[in-house]
Motif scaffolding. Structure first.
Motif, mmCIF file in Angstrom:
data_model
loop_
_atom_site.group_PDB
_atom_site.id
_atom_site.type_symbol
_atom_site.label_atom_id
_atom_site.label_comp_id
_atom_site.label_asym_id
_atom_site.label_seq_id
_atom_site.Cartn_x
_atom_site.Cartn_y
_atom_site.Cartn_z
ATOM 1 N N TRP A 113 74.796 60.108 13.640
ATOM 2 C CA TRP A 113 73.645 59.173 12.555
ATOM 3 C C TRP A 113 72.474 60.289 12.673
ATOM 4 O O TRP A 113 72.324 61.213 13.373
ATOM 5 N N SER B 255 67.925 60.797 12.468
ATOM 6 C CA SER B 255 67.602 60.014 13.552
ATOM 7 C C SER B 255 66.295 59.087 13.144
ATOM 8 O O SER B 255 66.287 58.006 13.405
ATOM 9 N N TRP B 256 66.611 58.772 11.470
ATOM 10 C CA TRP B 256 66.039 57.861 10.815
ATOM 11 C C TRP B 256 66.844 56.248 10.892
ATOM 12 O O TRP B 256 65.684 55.433 11.553
ATOM 13 N N VAL B 257 68.047 56.222 11.756
ATOM 14 C CA VAL B 257 69.140 55.347 11.744
ATOM 15 C C VAL B 257 68.776 54.569 13.022
ATOM 16 O O VAL B 257 68.137 53.241 13.851
ATOM 17 N N TYR C 279 65.844 55.147 14.115
ATOM 18 C CA TYR C 279 64.353 54.586 14.812
ATOM 19 C C TYR C 279 64.443 53.279 13.869
ATOM 20 O O TYR C 279 62.788 52.129 14.109
ATOM 21 N N GLY C 280 65.095 52.857 12.859
ATOM 22 C CA GLY C 280 65.000 51.637 12.223
ATOM 23 C C GLY C 280 65.731 50.572 13.408
ATOM 24 O O GLY C 280 65.020 49.263 13.823
ATOM 25 N N GLY D 191 67.077 58.898 18.733
ATOM 26 C CA GLY D 191 66.145 59.495 17.796
ATOM 27 C C GLY D 191 64.961 60.698 17.632
ATOM 28 O O GLY D 191 65.260 61.715 17.091
ATOM 29 N N LYS D 192 64.657 61.180 18.833
ATOM 30 C CA LYS D 192 63.957 61.899 19.231
ATOM 31 C C LYS D 192 65.059 62.953 19.911
ATOM 32 O O LYS D 192 64.672 64.304 18.966
ATOM 33 N N LYS E 227 68.658 63.961 18.160
ATOM 34 C CA LYS E 227 68.991 63.969 17.365
ATOM 35 C C LYS E 227 70.966 65.086 16.925
ATOM 36 O O LYS E 227 70.577 66.244 18.298
ATOM 37 N N ASP F 154 68.963 66.486 9.937
ATOM 38 C CA ASP F 154 69.304 65.414 9.655
ATOM 39 C C ASP F 154 69.119 65.265 8.196
ATOM 40 O O ASP F 154 69.026 64.352 6.991
#
Length: 115
Positions: free
Chosen positions: A47, A49-51, A53-54, A106-107, A110, A115
């Motif tokens: 996945w 990283s934005w996933v 964070y969501g 997320g941070k 990665k 991404d």
């Protein structure tokens, strides 16, 4: 970082297991299983990283809404619970732990590819 992903994946599976005796077990088993799945997906770099964070945002919002109207702590002296406020505080704390783990994934979790 892989150690973090393994430890938290196992921890979230343990959290899910402990929810079987809860009256609203389905919600909490799904919640902690989703966090364990996210650790697995991050471990395998599946996945972006934005996933994460969501997911972190969702867990944070849920933690805020779950916070009890009157905080009485998260521990109790006797074998049974004194009030629903203790249970809600513990649930809120569990959601916050999920949120923080998703931020870390997320941070720093990665994939090596962009991404």
């Amino acid at each position: 970082m892989k150690f973090f992903k393994i430890i938290f994946g196992l921890l979230f599976m343990l959290f899910a297991y402990f929810q079987f005796n809860d009256p609203d077990a389905t919600i909490w088993i799904f919640t902690y299983s989703a966090a364990a799945l996210a650790c697995y997906m991050s471990f395998n770099n599946l996945w972006p990283s934005w996933v994460f964070y969501g997911l972190a945002a969702g867990y944070l919002v849920a933690s805020i809404f779950q916070w009890p109207p009157h905080f009485e702590g998260i521990f109790w002296g006797e074998a049974k619970m004194r009030s629903i406020n203790i249970e809600e505080a513990r649930e809120s704390l569990g959601l916050l732990i999920c949120c923080l783990a998703m931020v870390v994934l997320g941070k720093w979790g990665k994939p090596t590819v962009t991404d």
